[in-house]
Design a protein around this motif. Structure first.
Motif, PDB file in Angstrom:
ATOM      1  N   GLN A 192      -2.231  -1.809  -6.987  1.00 51.54           N
ATOM      2  CA  GLN A 192      -1.220  -1.470  -5.971  1.00 51.54           C
ATOM      3  C   GLN A 192      -1.855  -1.464  -4.582  1.00 51.54           C
ATOM      4  OE1 GLN A 192       2.089  -1.062  -6.723  1.00 51.54           O
ATOM      5  NE2 GLN A 192       1.461  -1.611  -8.799  1.00 51.54           N
TER       6      GLN A 192
ATOM      7  N   GLU B 257       5.944  -3.012  -5.325  1.00 50.69           N
ATOM      8  CA  GLU B 257       6.702  -1.784  -5.592  1.00 50.69           C
ATOM      9  C   GLU B 257       6.985  -1.017  -4.305  1.00 50.69           C
ATOM     10  OE1 GLU B 257       7.887  -0.642  -8.410  1.00 50.69           O
ATOM     11  OE2 GLU B 257       6.892  -1.912  -9.889  1.00 50.69           O
TER      12      GLU B 257
ATOM     13  N   LEU C 275      -2.341   5.727  -6.251  1.00 49.66           N
ATOM     14  CA  LEU C 275      -2.207   4.264  -6.130  1.00 49.66           C
ATOM     15  C   LEU C 275      -3.590   3.673  -5.866  1.00 49.66           C
ATOM     16  CD1 LEU C 275       0.891   3.870  -3.727  1.00 49.66           C
ATOM     17  CD2 LEU C 275       0.884   4.165  -6.193  1.00 49.66           C
TER      18      LEU C 275
ATOM     19  N   ARG D 115      -5.724  -0.012  -5.357  1.00 49.44           N
ATOM     20  CA  ARG D 115      -5.502  -1.454  -5.136  1.00 49.44           C
ATOM     21  C   ARG D 115      -6.242  -2.313  -6.156  1.00 49.44           C
ATOM     22  NH1 ARG D 115      -9.327  -3.160   0.064  1.00 49.44           N
ATOM     23  NH2 ARG D 115     -11.092  -1.902  -0.571  1.00 49.44           N
TER      24      ARG D 115
ATOM     25  N   THR E 175       3.913  -1.434  -1.684  1.00 47.97           N
ATOM     26  CA  THR E 175       2.786  -2.252  -2.124  1.00 47.97           C
ATOM     27  C   THR E 175       3.325  -3.671  -2.278  1.00 47.97           C
ATOM     28  OG1 THR E 175       3.200  -1.896  -4.463  1.00 47.97           O
ATOM     29  CG2 THR E 175       1.798  -0.285  -3.362  1.00 47.97           C
TER      30      THR E 175
END
Length: 402
Positions: free
Chosen positions: A136, A155, A35, A37, A152
Motif C-alpha cells: 500500500q 485503495e 499501511l 508500501r 494508495t
C-alpha cells in the motif's frame, strides 16, 4: 469504497508496529491499521545489527542518553523521561523477549536473532486484531473537517487520526510539504571514510584508540578507530560522520583529518616519552616493538613514515626523525576522498523540522490528529541501538497521546 479505521499508521517498520501495539493495548476498542508500501513488514529490523537487532543501549539516564543524538538532543529530553531504555527492556520482557547487554553497552535479544523481535511484533498485532496491509504505497493524503483520507494506488482509507512512521521516505516528506510542514533536507549520517594512504594500506583490521579531528572545523571525536580495505571506520569515525553529517556533506566528502594515535597524549608528553626511550633502549631498533598501546604493525608503519629505516637504533635517531615521529603519532594528516555506507545501517539526517512537533504528544503543531513516530522527523543518532530507542520512545508517546 472507503475502508474506515479509527487510526491509520503509515509505515510497517519498528516505529509503526510499536505504536500500533501500544495503542491497542491501552484501548482495545480502537480499530487500527498499518499501511506498508513494501511486500513485507519490518524489513529494516530484520537486517539491523547484522541480523541480531540492536534493540537499545544500556544507558538508563535520560540526560546522558540524549547526548548520543546529533539531531534531537534537546527535544528528546522530555520524551526519554517518559520512556527510556529501562522501559524498553521491561516492555520486551513483558512481551516474552529477554534482552542482554554486551560489553560496549549495546543490547540484543538473548536469541541473537532479529527474528525474535519480528515474531514478537507479529504475534502482538495478530492477538490485538490490528490490520496489516502490505503493498500500500500512499499516493495522496487529504484532510477533511474531522477525518483524514488516505489514498494508495488501489485503495481509499478513512481515519480519525493519522500517524506517519515512514522513516526517510521522500514521497511522504513531499506530501507533508503540501501541508505546510518544513522538511530539513536529508543527508547521509552514518558512514565510513575512504582514504588511500601508504601508511594504512597494508593494515586492514588494525584498531587503535584515537582522537580524530576534521581540519578547519570544530568536529572532533575519540574512541576506537578501525583501519579497513577502503580507509577508516570504527566508532570514532562513525561519531564524526553523525555529528558532521551536514558539514561533511557541504564539503562533498573531500576533507582532511588529523589522527592522534595516542588519543590523549600531546606533543610535549610524546616527545618526552620518545626521549626516554632513546636513553633506555639505545641499542634496540626503533621499529622493533610498539612502546604504546596499539599494534606493532601500526607502529612500524608510522616509524617508516617518519623517515626512519627499519634497522635504525634508538641511539641513532636524529632530532628531525624524532620530531617526525612525534608528528606521525599525535597529528598524522590523512586526506579523505569520499565515503562508504556503514554495513547496511543506512541512517539519514533530515526530516520534519523539530520546531513543528509537540514533543509531549508527538503531534503536529500545524494539524490536529496528525502524529509522527521514528526517523521521519529530523532526529538521528550514532550507531549502538539509539535510533531504535527513538522509535520506541516516540511510538510510546504517540500511543499515550491518542
Amino acid at each position: 469504497m472507503n475502508q474506515n479505521f479509527d487510526i491509520i499508521i503509515v509505515g510497517g517498520g519498528a516505529a509503526g508496529f510499536f505504536t500500533a501495539i501500544n495503542i491497542v493495548e491501552k484501548n482495545p476498542k480502537l480499530k487500527v491499521a498499518i499501511l506498508e508500501r513494501g511486500k513485507e513488514v519490518l524489513s529494516k529490523v530484520r537486517v539491523s545489527g547484522g541480523g541480531r537487532c540492536n534493540v537499545t543501549h544500556a544507558c538508563f539516564e535520560p540526560n546522558e542518553l540524549v547526548k548520543f543524538y546529533p539531531r534531537g538532543e534537546k527535544e528528546l529530553r522530555g520524551p526519554f523521561h517518559q520512556f527510556c531504555s529501562g522501559d524498553t527492556i521491561e516492555w520486551f520482557e513483558k512481551h516474552g523477549v529477554a534482552l542482554k547487554i554486551e560489553a560496549d553497552g549495546r543490547m540484543f535479544p538473548v536469541s541473537n536473532s532479529s527474528q525474535t523481535i519480528i515474531d514478537c511484533f507479529l504475534q502482538a498485532t495478530n492477538k490485538l486484531g490490528i490490520t496489516i496491509l502490505t503493498g500500500q504505497s500512499v499516493q495522496s493524503i487529504f484532510k477533511a473537517e474531522n477525518f483524514w483520507k488516505i489514498e494508495t494506488q488501489n485503495e481509499k482509507y478513512i481515519a480519525e487520526k493519522l500517524i506517519l512512521a515512514t522513516g526517510s521516505n521522500h514521497k511522504i516528506w513531499e506530501l507533508l510539504q503540501t501541508f505546510g510542514h518544513a522538511i530539513v533536507s536529508p543527508v547521509p549520517s552514518l558512514f565510513t571514510f575512504n582514504i588511500k594512504d601508504t601508511r594504512i594500506k597494508e593494515l586492514p583490521g588494525v584498531a587503535a584508540n584515537v582522537t580524530v579531528t576534521v581540519k578547519d572545523t570544530k568536529l572532533t571525536s575519540t574512541g576506537p578507530l578501525l583501519i579497513t580495505h577502503w580507509g577508516m571506520s570504527g566508532p570514532a569515525i562513525l561519531k564524526l560522520s553523525a555529528w558532521g553529517a551536514r558539514i561533511l556533506f557541504d564539503k562533498n566528502y573531500q576533507f582532511t583529518i588529523y589522527v592522534n594515535w595516542l588519543n590523549d597524549l600531546d606533543v610535549e608528553d610524546t616527545e618526552k616519552i620518545l626521549k626516554d626511550l632513546k636513553q633506555e633502549h639505545a641499542k634496540k631498533a626503533v621499529s622493533k616493538k610498539s612502546p604504546f598501546e596499539f599494534p606493532n604493525r601500526l607502529w612500524e608503519s608510522l616509524v617508516l613514515a617518519s623517515g626512519i629505516e627499519s634497522e635504525t637504533k634508538w641511539a641513532d635517531l636524529s632530532k628531525i626523525q624524532l620530531q617526525n615521529l612525534v608528528h606521525q603519532l599525535t597529528n598524522a594528516t590523512f586526506q579523505v576522498n569520499g565515503k562508504s555506507t556503514f554495513k547496511e545501517e543506512f541512517v539519514t539526517a533530515g526530516g520534519i523540522n523539530l520546531k513543528e512537533i509537540n514533543f509531549k504528544t508527538m503531534e503536529s503543531k500545524l494539524h490536529e490528529n496528525l502524529y509522527f513516530a521514528g526517523e521521519i522527523v529530523n532526529i538521528d543518532a550514532i550507531t549502538g541501538g539509539f535510533n531504535f530507542q527513538n522509535a520506541w520512545t516516540s511510538g510510546f508517546i504517540v500511543a499515550n497521546a491518542v
